[in-house]
Write a protein that holds these residues in place. Structure first.
Motif, PDB file in Angstrom:
ATOM      1  N   GLU A  25       0.821  -1.211   0.000  1.00 55.63           N
ATOM      2  CA  GLU A  25       0.000   0.000   0.000  1.00 55.63           C
ATOM      3  C   GLU A  25       0.856   1.263   0.000  1.00 55.63           C
ATOM      4  OE1 GLU A  25      -3.129   2.596  -0.065  1.00 55.63           O
ATOM      5  OE2 GLU A  25      -3.141   0.443  -0.443  1.00 55.63           O
ATOM      6  N   ALA A  71      -1.369   6.434  -1.709  1.00 54.74           N
ATOM      7  CA  ALA A  71      -1.304   6.000  -0.310  1.00 54.74           C
ATOM      8  C   ALA A  71      -1.395   7.169   0.657  1.00 54.74           C
ATOM      9  CB  ALA A  71      -0.008   5.233  -0.065  1.00 54.74           C
ATOM     10  N   SER A 108      -5.030   4.942   4.560  1.00 56.30           N
ATOM     11  CA  SER A 108      -5.085   3.759   3.697  1.00 56.30           C
ATOM     12  C   SER A 108      -4.087   2.699   4.149  1.00 56.30           C
ATOM     13  CB  SER A 108      -4.817   4.145   2.235  1.00 56.30           C
ATOM     14  OG  SER A 108      -3.470   4.555   2.030  1.00 56.30           O
ATOM     15  N   THR A 134      -5.584   1.010   7.213  1.00 58.54           N
ATOM     16  CA  THR A 134      -6.657   0.108   6.772  1.00 58.54           C
ATOM     17  C   THR A 134      -6.082  -1.166   6.179  1.00 58.54           C
ATOM     18  OG1 THR A 134      -8.138   1.968   6.314  1.00 58.54           O
ATOM     19  CG2 THR A 134      -8.635  -0.125   5.217  1.00 58.54           C
TER      20      THR A 134
END
Length: 471
Positions: free
Chosen positions: A227, A233, A237, A240
């Motif tokens: 990610e 990014a 995020s 998560t």
């Protein structure tokens, strides 16, 4: 209060200097006769390198208010927008200097015969990857940003020489400061990102059974890395992705990760760790590296000046960096409390420290003893003069030393600066200024002076040259 008067035009500057430099026999010519004025540096000295293609078509080309200011406005100054180096040139040889090379922004670089101002906007001392140039040597899609060391080489390649008959002006280093702060921010972000990842993995792995923790660590860490490399990014995020990976690994391996249920707390803890790590890096390793970088750049600039002297130059005026910490750019980083008191000015103070580091290193390197410059060099302390202007604007007939004269959000400015609403004054002109009389503003944009600001600097430099017996 008595106002500080500046020269109305470049040629008035030449006349004033002639009057000061002439002898008692009625000869009013400058004390030293120069064959040319050669300039090296950045946007503060750039005489129009980028006055080509779309930039020229937009009414721009110099990093100030371009063109002729409206004479109808109260107090407006109806003269061309010369910068300080051009005005000093007018004082020394009776004509303003012009850009020796033009190009960039889609236009191939070309040599301009008869011009000896090699300064380029965005240029650093040694690094060819200047402001707005991510490629370096040979970049023409945007600003050329050929560094000072290359500018000197270009001057020699174009047939120039250091014969002692030329007046050389040098002003550089501000873009090295911007490069150091950009690197500092990137490295601090990386340090914060590493702390965020470590905290997430540590907390999430703790929720897995001991037998599954090693595998979970690798799985969650891999998800974070995947990610993090995305251009889209964000900390959210990444958090998560980490929580999702922890839950996925647990489901795939038949166990319950108890930490997943506390995702909100984990995110808060990891975020705090990231901020703390970033701030610590900024205040310690990062700041130290930036200070070293500025000292290295200043030393390189001093060595270039000494090399010119060794090669035969006899009159090199070196101007240090004005107080970047007092520019609108730096002042905008200050965080205030609700009562107006300063809550955090650490970024502004860092800019001040970097500016001082460069200036002190440069001056020391150009001295044979404290306060005594290397023969052939006049060192001009623009930093000190700039602070005097800021502290006593009325004395200098300045009406505003905080705001910018150019409307940086106007369509033409945004378009010419690649969509940046806080762009430079490269295409600023009388048609896209803010409302009102800006003729005696100090700043055209967040870092560059107005034509009036340039006149103040030119007069200060000219005064130093007269005192040295060079004009």
């Amino acid at each position: 209060m008595k106002q500080f008067r500046v020269l109305a035009t470049a040629f008035a500057a030449a006349l004033l200097v002639a009057a000061c430099g002439g002898g008692g026999d009625g000869d009013q010519s400058p004390a030293v006769k120069y064959a040319s004025v050669v300039s090296f540096g950045d946007s503060l000295s750039d005489a129009g390198t980028y006055s080509v293609g779309p930039i020229k078509a937009s009414g721009g080309g110099m990093f100030t208010v371009n063109g002729i200011a409206s004479a109808s406005a109260v107090g407006a100054d109806p003269v061309p927008s010369y910068n300080w180096a051009q005005l000093v040139s007018a004082a020394a040889i009776g004509k303003t200097s012009c850009a020796a090379r033009t190009g960039g922004f889609g236009v191939v670089e070309s040599v301009v015969a008869g011009c000896t101002n090699y300064a380029q906007g965005g240029a650093r001392v040694v690094d060819p990857k200047g402001v707005g140039n991510p490629v370096g040597v040979g970049f023409t899609a945007g600003p050329l940003t050929e560094p000072v060391v290359t500018q000197i080489a270009n001057y020699l390649a174009d047939g120039g020489s250091f014969a002692g008959t030329e007046l050389v002006t040098v002003l550089g280093g501000a873009n090295d400061l911007f490069g150091q702060t950009d690197k500092l921010k990137a490295d601090a972000t990386a340090a914060g990102g590493a702390a965020l990842a470590t905290s997430l993995v540590t907390q999430l792995v703790a929720g897995a059974p001991p037998a599954n923790q090693l595998a979970a660590q690798a799985f969650i860490g891999g998800a974070i890395q995947t990610e993090a490399v995305k251009t889209t990014a964000t900390p959210t995020s990444i958090i998560t992705a980490a929580v999702t990976a922890a839950a996925t690994h647990a489901a795939m391996n038949g166990y319950t990760n108890t930490a997943v249920a506390n995702a909100a707390t984990i995110a808060q803890t990891a975020g705090a760790a990231a901020i703390a790590a970033g701030n610590t890096y900024l205040a310690t390793t990062g700041a130290a590296n930036a200070m070293t970088g500025m000292a290295v750049a200043a030393t390189a600039l001093a060595n270039s000046v000494k090399s010119m002297i060794t090669s035969g130059a006899k009159h090199v005026v070196v101007v240090n960096i004005p107080d970047v910490s007092q520019t609108p750019m730096a002042m905008a980083t200050i965080v205030y409390n609700t009562d107006g008191s300063i809550k955090d000015n650490s970024q502004q103070q860092l800019v001040l420290a970097l500016t001082s580091q460069f200036n002190t290193t440069l001056q020391t390197a150009l001295e044979v003893s404290p306060g005594v410059a290397v023969p052939g060099v006049v060192f001009v302390d623009a930093f000190a003069e700039n602070r005097r202007q800021l502290a006593n604007k009325a004395h200098y007939a300045l009406t505003n030393v905080k705001d910018v004269a150019c409307n940086l959000t106007s369509p033409v400015n945004v378009l010419a600066t690649a969509g940046k609403a806080d762009g430079s004054s490269l295409v600023c002109n009388a048609g896209n200024l803010i409302a009102g009389d800006t003729s005696h503003y100090l700043f055209a944009d967040n870092v560059h002076p107005t034509p009036y600001g340039h006149k103040l600097l030119a007069q200060y430099v000219t005064k130093a040259l007269v005192i040295a017996g060079w004009l």
